[in-house]
Scaffold this motif. Structure first.
Motif, PDB file in Angstrom:
ATOM      1  N   ARG A  89       2.350   2.206  -3.296  1.00 45.29           N
ATOM      2  CA  ARG A  89       1.399   2.841  -4.206  1.00 45.29           C
ATOM      3  C   ARG A  89       0.996   4.243  -3.750  1.00 45.29           C
ATOM      4  O   ARG A  89       1.019   5.188  -4.523  1.00 45.29           O
ATOM      5  CB  ARG A  89       0.169   1.947  -4.371  1.00 45.29           C
ATOM      6  N   ILE A  90       0.666   4.352  -2.472  1.00 46.51           N
ATOM      7  CA  ILE A  90       0.163   5.648  -1.996  1.00 46.51           C
ATOM      8  C   ILE A  90       1.278   6.693  -1.930  1.00 46.51           C
ATOM      9  O   ILE A  90       1.105   7.829  -2.343  1.00 46.51           O
ATOM     10  CB  ILE A  90      -0.476   5.489  -0.592  1.00 46.51           C
ATOM     11  N   PHE A  91       2.442   6.286  -1.391  1.00 48.59           N
ATOM     12  CA  PHE A  91       3.508   7.273  -1.216  1.00 48.59           C
ATOM     13  C   PHE A  91       4.475   7.321  -2.399  1.00 48.59           C
ATOM     14  O   PHE A  91       5.429   8.091  -2.384  1.00 48.59           O
ATOM     15  CB  PHE A  91       4.289   6.982   0.073  1.00 48.59           C
ATOM     16  N   GLY A  92       4.231   6.462  -3.397  1.00 51.64           N
ATOM     17  CA  GLY A  92       5.093   6.471  -4.587  1.00 51.64           C
ATOM     18  C   GLY A  92       6.554   6.248  -4.235  1.00 51.64           C
ATOM     19  O   GLY A  92       7.427   6.986  -4.691  1.00 51.64           O
ATOM     20  N   LYS A 119       0.848  -1.204   0.000  1.00 58.34           N
ATOM     21  CA  LYS A 119       0.000   0.000   0.000  1.00 58.34           C
ATOM     22  C   LYS A 119       0.878   1.247   0.000  1.00 58.34           C
ATOM     23  O   LYS A 119       0.614   2.198  -0.718  1.00 58.34           O
ATOM     24  CB  LYS A 119      -0.902  -0.017   1.238  1.00 58.34           C
ATOM     25  N   ASP A 120       1.943   1.218   0.822  1.00 56.90           N
ATOM     26  CA  ASP A 120       2.827   2.387   0.903  1.00 56.90           C
ATOM     27  C   ASP A 120       3.481   2.679  -0.442  1.00 56.90           C
ATOM     28  O   ASP A 120       3.605   3.827  -0.844  1.00 56.90           O
ATOM     29  CB  ASP A 120       3.938   2.141   1.944  1.00 56.90           C
TER      30      ASP A 120
END
Ligand code: ADP
Length: 611
Positions: A230-233, A227-228
């Motif tokens: 993807r969310i934080f790139g 998830k990180d």
């Protein structure tokens, strides 16, 4: 206590002791390994002797003027002998693999069991974990010391026996030929080893570089990081780190290879000098007529063979030394003394009514390596059947108090007593039988729901009891909905048809597991952390039913959650700051009342915001 070889100090066990250890282990687990090794040594020596004598024997026969038929027969015998020995060698080599794997697996199993059974403090001790990892690396694959040592020992023994035979042979030409060959080989070996050993001497650095690179690989596959990413790139950051660590390792590797090149050049130079001198002497003797053609060929071949044995002995010893260092770590881990009594001690009293009194008497505790006490001079008596709540800020020491009560750690000062007796006298495993718990970090196994509740398999699972506990924990409806009900696999790590439960459902399942054990003392460490407010309030209301006659210790940072307990302890500054019922503590208007006020204001405001 024996010293640890991970500290770059002398290993606790020497080479001979480790070889003897492996031989004893094979004698116990798989005797075949030993007879196969003896067979391999015999074949190795026989093959080298056949190779040594084949040409000189033929030449002797030619010189004697034997018939072509007899010559052919001699060649045939040599060929047959050689084929038989080589075939035997290949057969033994292939078959010994299974025995060696069995011995390595046995050692690996022992190591795993040791970790599962060792005293709890070891499982949190970074030094123990480091040594354990190092020890298990020694058993990872066929080429690791736990198995490769057999090849090294067999090779070394073959080299030693052949060396003695060649030494006797070459001494017939002149003792200094054997001396020269041995000296050159030894010089080449020691100088080469010094250079080649660069990588070995820098193994800690190499280990660190490999660990950094592997860490990046493992983390990038971690589903929790997905998830990180993807969310934080964070892809570019991860890639940059991976490139950096890979580059560092490549530089290290290239440096090691450059050292090896120097070692190889030195080897070639010394071999030239050694062979030049020995061959020169043999040629001179032949020219003077002191050696016949057959003898010349025999000694000529023996010179290069002898060098090979000497070099083989030294490199075998070097290899064995390295492997022995790692085997020593394996044995040192097994030797680590246990701080608790396991398998002995006084029998623990068994009471049908489950009424035991627990006491902390002047208990202080400091974590190993810590600079100050986490708990200091704590006195606490928990009456049989009492419902105790332990509250306090994060890091106050609530979990540590539980670890001491449960016997995971022994206090560094004072005593933990069960019915007035110091628990150190009892077999610690007996003591654990008196506790059931829902810890903050719980572990579930890839097994069915029922197995996870009962912590057992097959007929050992009492199904009606499982369902009763699932009901009481409030998760029975969810389990009934599952495709195979209580036989549904939990999680999908092993079984693709398994089911993942939500955090709250898992926490309830863990509560069912704690109830199933039906132990005299139940410990609940933040058991509502993953529950929604309704489920949380439901648990509070049912608390007395759930814990029944048992003594219970309920840890929470939510002060309001303690109303249903007989007594509340507020832990602060390493001790019990306040104690009493929830109402009495509020009336007193001290720290507890103050913290409660802050929390209830926050929750009220939170509730109003929600509205
Ligand atoms: P609480 O449960 O009240 O949040 P803990 O008992 O977990 O607090 O921790 C109390 C203190 O002990 C903290 O400062 C924490 O950092 C320290 N601590 C906890 N576990 C360990 C450990 N295994 N090794 C060293 N220190 C620890």
């Amino acid at each position: 206590m024996k010293q640890s070889s991970t500290d770059k100090q002398k290993p606790a066990y020497g080479m001979a002791s480790n070889c003897a250890f492996m031989i004893r282990r094979a004698w116990k687990d798989c005797k075949g390994v030993l007879s196969v090794c003896a067979g391999l040594i015999f074949c190795g020596v026989a093959a080298s002797l056949l190779e040594l004598f084949v040409v000189p024997s033929i030449l002797t026969e030619v010189e004697r003027g034997v018939s072509p038929g007899e010559l052919c027969r001699l060649i045939l015998w040599f060929t047959l002998g050689m084929t038989a020995v080589r075939a035997m060698q290949a057969y033994l080599d292939a078959n010994t693999l299974f025995g060696r794997v069995a011995v390595r697996s046995g050692l690996g199993l022992d190591l795993h069991l040791r970790f599962c059974r060792t005293a709890f403090p070891h499982t949190e001790d970074p030094d123990y974990i480091k040594r354990l990892k190092k020890a298990s690396r020694c058993l990872d694959s066929n080429s690791d010391p736990g198995e490769a040592v057999w090849k090294t020992m067999t090779g070394l023994a073959t080299n030693v026996v052949s060396f003695v035979i060649y030494l006797l042979l070459l001494s017939q030409v002149g003792p200094w030929v054997a001396g020269l060959c041995a000296a050159c080989s030894a010089a080449g070996y020691f100088a080469g080893e010094r250079i080649r050993g660069w990588r070995y001497r820098h193994r800690e650095e190499e280990g660190k570089l490999i660990h950094q690179r592997d860490y990046m690989i493992v983390r990038s596959r971690d589903p929790y990081l997905a998830k990180d990413i993807r969310i934080f790139g964070i892809g570019p950051w991860l890639t940059e780190l991976y490139d950096k660590y890979t580059r560092l390792y490549q530089d290290f590797y290239a440096k090691g290879q450059r050292y090896c090149l120097w070692a190889d050049l030195l080897d070639v130079g010394l071999a030239l000098a050694r062979n030049g001198a020995a061959y020169g002497l043999l040629i001179a003797m032949a020219l003077r007529g002191e050696l016949g053609a057959a003898e010349f060929v025999l000694y000529f071949t023996a010179v290069s063979g002898f060098t090979q044995w000497v070099a083989g002995i030294f490199s075998g010893l070097g290899e064995l030394h390295r492997q022995s260092l790692e085997l020593s770590v394996l044995r040192e881990v097994a030797d680590t003394p246990e701080p608790f009594r396991f398998g002995d001690g006084k029998p623990l009293p068994v009471k049908e009514n489950h009424r035991y009194q627990l006491e902390l008497r002047d208990v202080s505790f400091r974590y190993p390596g810590g600079s100050e006490d986490t708990l200091s001079h704590v006195n606490l008596t928990i009456r049989p059947g009492e419902k105790l709540a332990v509250v306090g800020k994060n890091g106050a020491g609530k979990t540590t108090l539980i670890k001491l009560l449960c016997g995971f750690y022994d206090p560094t000062g004072g005593q933990v007593l069960l019915d007035g007796e110091d628990i150190r006298q009892y077999d610690r495993r007996d003591y654990y039988r008196h506790f059931s718990a829902v810890f903050q970090q719980f572990s579930v196994m890839a097994g069915t729901m029922a197995e996870n509740v009962a912590q057992a398999a097959g007929e050992d699972v009492d199904l009606p009891r499982v369902w009763d506990c699932l009901e009481r924990a409030g998760v029975a409806d969810k389990i009934r909905e599952l495709p195979k009900r209580e036989n549904t696999q939990l999680g999908r790590e092993v079984y693709l048809d398994g089911v993942d439960l939500s955090g709250g459902q898992l926490q309830r399942l863990m509560l069912a597991r704690a109830l199933y054990k039906n132990a005299p003392v139940v410990v609940l460490d933040e058991p509502t952390a993953a529950l929604d407010p309704i489920a949380e309030s439901d648990l509070y209301q049912k608390y007395s039913d759930l814990t029944g006659n048992c003594t219970s210790v309920y840890i929470s940072h939510r002060l309001a959650s303690t109303r249903f307990c007989d007594r509340v302890l507020l832990i602060e500054n390493g001790g019990i700051a306040e104690e009493g019922t929830h109402e009495a503590l509020l009336e007193r208007g001290g720290r507890y009342a103050h913290l409660f006020e802050i929390q209830s204001k926050y929750y009220k405001e939170g509730a109003m915001d929600d509205e």
